[in-house]
Design a protein around this motif. Structure first.
Motif, PDB file in Angstrom:
ATOM      1  N   ALA A 150     -62.332 -43.549 -48.807  1.00 29.73           N
ATOM      2  CA  ALA A 150     -63.411 -43.347 -49.776  1.00 29.73           C
ATOM      3  C   ALA A 150     -62.966 -43.849 -51.147  1.00 29.73           C
ATOM      4  CB  ALA A 150     -63.800 -41.874 -49.834  1.00 29.73           C
ATOM      5  N   ILE A 151     -63.070 -45.154 -51.336  1.00 31.72           N
ATOM      6  CA  ILE A 151     -62.654 -45.762 -52.591  1.00 31.72           C
ATOM      7  C   ILE A 151     -63.823 -46.553 -53.185  1.00 31.72           C
ATOM      8  CG2 ILE A 151     -60.217 -45.897 -51.965  1.00 31.72           C
ATOM      9  CD1 ILE A 151     -60.654 -48.777 -51.134  1.00 31.72           C
ATOM     10  N   ILE A 152     -63.738 -46.791 -54.487  1.00 35.08           N
ATOM     11  CA  ILE A 152     -64.771 -47.558 -55.175  1.00 35.08           C
ATOM     12  C   ILE A 152     -64.229 -48.955 -55.449  1.00 35.08           C
ATOM     13  CG2 ILE A 152     -66.178 -47.747 -57.255  1.00 35.08           C
ATOM     14  CD1 ILE A 152     -66.124 -44.702 -57.444  1.00 35.08           C
ATOM     15  N   HIS A 153     -64.911 -49.964 -54.944  1.00 40.03           N
ATOM     16  CA  HIS A 153     -64.495 -51.345 -55.158  1.00 40.03           C
ATOM     17  C   HIS A 153     -65.132 -51.879 -56.438  1.00 40.03           C
ATOM     18  CE1 HIS A 153     -62.643 -51.891 -51.167  1.00 40.03           C
ATOM     19  NE2 HIS A 153     -63.566 -51.021 -50.776  1.00 40.03           N
ATOM     20  N   LYS A 154     -64.307 -52.282 -57.365  1.00 38.96           N
ATOM     21  CA  LYS A 154     -64.792 -52.853 -58.615  1.00 38.96           C
ATOM     22  C   LYS A 154     -65.150 -54.324 -58.403  1.00 38.96           C
ATOM     23  CE  LYS A 154     -64.063 -49.104 -61.027  1.00 38.96           C
ATOM     24  NZ  LYS A 154     -65.189 -48.314 -61.578  1.00 38.96           N
ATOM     25  N   VAL A 155     -66.148 -54.787 -59.128  1.00 40.80           N
ATOM     26  CA  VAL A 155     -66.580 -56.179 -59.027  1.00 40.80           C
ATOM     27  C   VAL A 155     -66.263 -56.878 -60.341  1.00 40.80           C
ATOM     28  CG1 VAL A 155     -68.497 -57.698 -58.408  1.00 40.80           C
ATOM     29  CG2 VAL A 155     -68.512 -55.317 -57.652  1.00 40.80           C
ATOM     30  N   ASP A 156     -65.720 -58.065 -60.244  1.00 38.65           N
ATOM     31  CA  ASP A 156     -65.501 -58.881 -61.436  1.00 38.65           C
ATOM     32  C   ASP A 156     -66.855 -59.082 -62.124  1.00 38.65           C
ATOM     33  OD1 ASP A 156     -65.182 -60.946 -63.282  1.00 38.65           O
ATOM     34  OD2 ASP A 156     -63.604 -61.917 -62.101  1.00 38.65           O
ATOM     35  N   LYS A 157     -66.922 -58.705 -63.394  1.00 48.24           N
ATOM     36  CA  LYS A 157     -68.197 -58.743 -64.122  1.00 48.24           C
ATOM     37  C   LYS A 157     -68.803 -60.139 -64.164  1.00 48.24           C
ATOM     38  CE  LYS A 157     -68.237 -54.379 -65.256  1.00 48.24           C
ATOM     39  NZ  LYS A 157     -69.215 -53.469 -64.638  1.00 48.24           N
TER      40      LYS A 157
END
Length: 631
Positions: A150-157
């Motif tokens: 259960a992790i949050i994947h960050k997206v390159d802005k």
């Protein structure tokens, strides 16, 4: 005098003692529930009873019901059955007031002092209310145990939205429902948004007792998908040869829906996603509502006095406002691009439905009657200027490959297919994602309407992407096999209505079945809900096959003859296809506003039940048994 004083003192002591024995828990915290229609405002515990003070939230002038078999289950495993209701009668319809909010109390036996939490349950009844983990000893809930995945994947802005490939393959979905209780549900459906295939009936997914699940499904490239749980749509993407993992935090989902607990401390995200476009999906699930068509009731009030040009200006203004809000969101460029495409889709749909929206607004204001509605709609359609839809040219994103990554695109294809030629003039081309998908969708739908490919369709198909060709050709081959197999099937009978007057038509149709109970189904081959209901009713027909029940299926000439002939072998019963004039008479005579409509005729030839829309197999069975005089 002293004696009177002593008596009063004893009474006061008794009252104080009784009050001391009574414990009030205001808005007790809970872990999860099955519905947000009821919430516990407080619980009063005493030596004589446990009283749940319930707040109900539901549509005004509709009813809810609490089962008499409802019970509390303690953390010790003991159950306490409902004694009575105050302000509500168990098993009786409770009608909601105009406000859509109401209160009542449920009285249960007293609980032992060492009980720390309880579950409320209506038991094993369809659509039952369940509330789990109701805390009696404090405001703190048990720790939430999230798996390491259960992790949050960050997206390159600055990452742009990728161009999805249109390729065939099998996608895998797996995941888990955190804080799951088997009593809540045993399965859910995954809905795919595949533009060519139209609206998804949903892929059923079985939930294991620990809340885990897994399923495989064919997809045509990276595909928007969703799971609707407890009123919330969970969005993610599936892709050929890849695994998508969806971990759903039911506790947070329920608390955000709660009117009494929504402002409490968050227990994390509603969902955690791994797999294709995981970061974009995570942001889409966090997105605040930006759909200009989301609050149609408010929109009806605002456009009620507008003409078509004022309505167009209104929609363009709403589109610009949504665009500004999207620009300010702290999301990646890729996610904003999805939202911009959906904003274009919403505006396009609104403009195409101008006459529908303005007619509905007049109906809502009661300035026209329902009988006048169709005439008013036709008048508005004719008044639209030839260049009215030219504004859609500003929404060119609907003809780009990235539009396939919007879950709303399926409806766009469905709505705009008939305007394909007009849109080609507006966009200055008949090439692109929209035109390919619209052409493929039209052919695919005709196959699902039991019409095999003709030469013209084959020629169009040859110009479309290879994946569309292979999927449609496979579907066509299956249809041809089915049609051949249907020629050998029995259990259905084609009847002629005969040369009778309109007034005698219905009586003539059911006369040969006198002495039996007759279920008359007014339906059409093109009616999706009709066909879905025909499948849903199969187990009931099998269960009641020994009963004196006849199933009569009535349709009109809007159901093309060849399609009707190909379709009915799978619908066991007595079939009639009447003329347009006969159909219109029956619609008027029985005040039928749409299909499917069902009429049950008892043994004596009297109508005992009538409903428009499939009421569910259980209701249908109940009404048939009533007509049979079975209890």
């Amino acid at each position: 005098m002293k004696r009177i004083t002593l008596i009063i003192s004893l009474l006061l002591c008794s009252l104080v003692y009784t009050q001391a024995k009574e414990k009030v828990i205001e808005q007790p915290p809970f872990t999860v529930w099955s519905s947000d229609n009821i919430e516990i405002d407080k619980i009063v515990l005493s030596d004589t009873a446990t009283v749940l003070y319930i707040k109900a939230f539901y549509r005004p002038k509709y009813w809810i019901k609490i089962a008499s078999g409802s019970f509390l289950k303690s953390n010790k495993g003991e159950t306490y059955t409902l004694r009575s209701g105050i302000g509500i009668t168990p098993d009786k319809e409770f009608w909601m007031p105009e406000s859509g909010e109401a209160s009542f109390q449920l009285v249960f036996p007293p609980l032992p002092n060492d009980v720390t939490s309880i579950d409320f349950s209506e038991g094993n009844v369809p659509g039952s209310y369940q509330i789990f983990g109701i805390q009696l000893k404090g405001k703190k809930l048990p720790s939430l145990l999230l798996p390491k995945e259960a992790i949050i994947h960050k997206v390159d802005k600055n990452t742009s939205l990728p161009t999805p490939e249109i390729i065939n393959g099998t996608a895998t979905l797996k995941g888990k429902l955190i804080d799951y209780h088997p009593e809540m549900m045993t399965e859910f459906k995954v809905n795919l948004s595949e533009a060519m295939k139209g609206f998804s009936e949903g892929i059923p997914v079985k939930i294991n007792t620990d809340g885990s699940f897994t399923v495989e499904t064919p997809v045509m490239g990276t595909t928007p998908a969703s799971i609707r749980l407890l009123g919330q749509s969970i969005k993610f993407f599936l892709a050929p040869g890849q695994t998508s993992e969806v971990i759903i935090n039911l506790r947070e989902l329920c608390h955000r829906q709660s009117r009494l607990h929504k402002n409490e401390k968050s227990s994390g995200e509603i969902v955690y996603i791994n797999g294709p476009l995981a970061g974009i999906a995570q942001e889409l699930n966090s997105n605040t509502l930006l759909n200009i068509l989301s609050d149609t009731e408010k929109m009806m009030q605002e456009v009620g006095d507008m003409d078509s040009n004022a309505f167009k200006a209104y929609i363009m203004s709403k589109h610009s406002e949504a665009q500004s809000r999207i620009d300010q969101l702290p999301y990646s460029s890729a996610t904003k691009q999805v939202l911009n495409i959906e904003n274009d889709i919403n505006a396009t749909q609104a403009l195409v439905m101008t006459a529908s929206f303005l007619t509905q607004a007049k109906l809502q204001k009661k300035e026209i009657t329902r009988e006048q509605g169709q005439e008013y709609f036709s008048k508005l359609q004719k008044e639209l200027s030839p260049d009215y839809f030219d504004t859609i040219k500003e929404f060119g994103s609907i003809n780009t490959p990235q539009a396939l990554l919007s879950e709303k695109y399926t409806y766009t294809i469905y709505l705009l297919t008939r305007m394909k030629d007009k849109l080609a003039k507006i966009f200055g081309t008949d090439k692109g994602t929209f035109f390919d998908a619209a052409s493929a969708a039209s052919i695919y739908q005709s196959i699902h309407d039991f019409t095999p490919l003709d030469e013209q369709q084959k020629a169009i198909l040859a110009t479309l992407p290879a994946v569309y060709q292979s999927v449609i050709e496979a579907e066509n081959a299956e249809l041809l096999k089915k049609i051949e197999a249907n020629k050998k099937k029995t259990g259905f009978k084609i009847n002629e209505a005969g040369e009778v007057s309109n007034e005698d038509l219905f009586a003539s149709i059911i006369a040969k079945f006198r002495g039996k109970v007759v279920l008359v189904d007014f339906w059409a081959t093109w009616c999706g809900p009709c066909r879905t209901a025909n499948k849903a009713i199969l187990p009931m027909k099998e269960e009641l096959k020994e009963q004196d029940i006849v199933y009569v299926y009535l349709t009109g000439e809007t159901s093309p003859l060849k399609i009707w002939e190909n379709m009915i072998p799978d619908i066991h019963g007595e079939h009639f296809r009447v003329t347009d004039a006969q159909w219109k008479y029956l619609m008027s005579e029985f005040k039928i506003s749409g299909v499917p409509t069902y009429i049950i005729v008892d043994r004596s030839g009297n109508i005992s039940y009538k409903t428009t829309g499939f009421p569910g197999a259980d209701t249908m069975k109940t009404e048939l048994l009533k007509a049979l005089d079975k209890k």
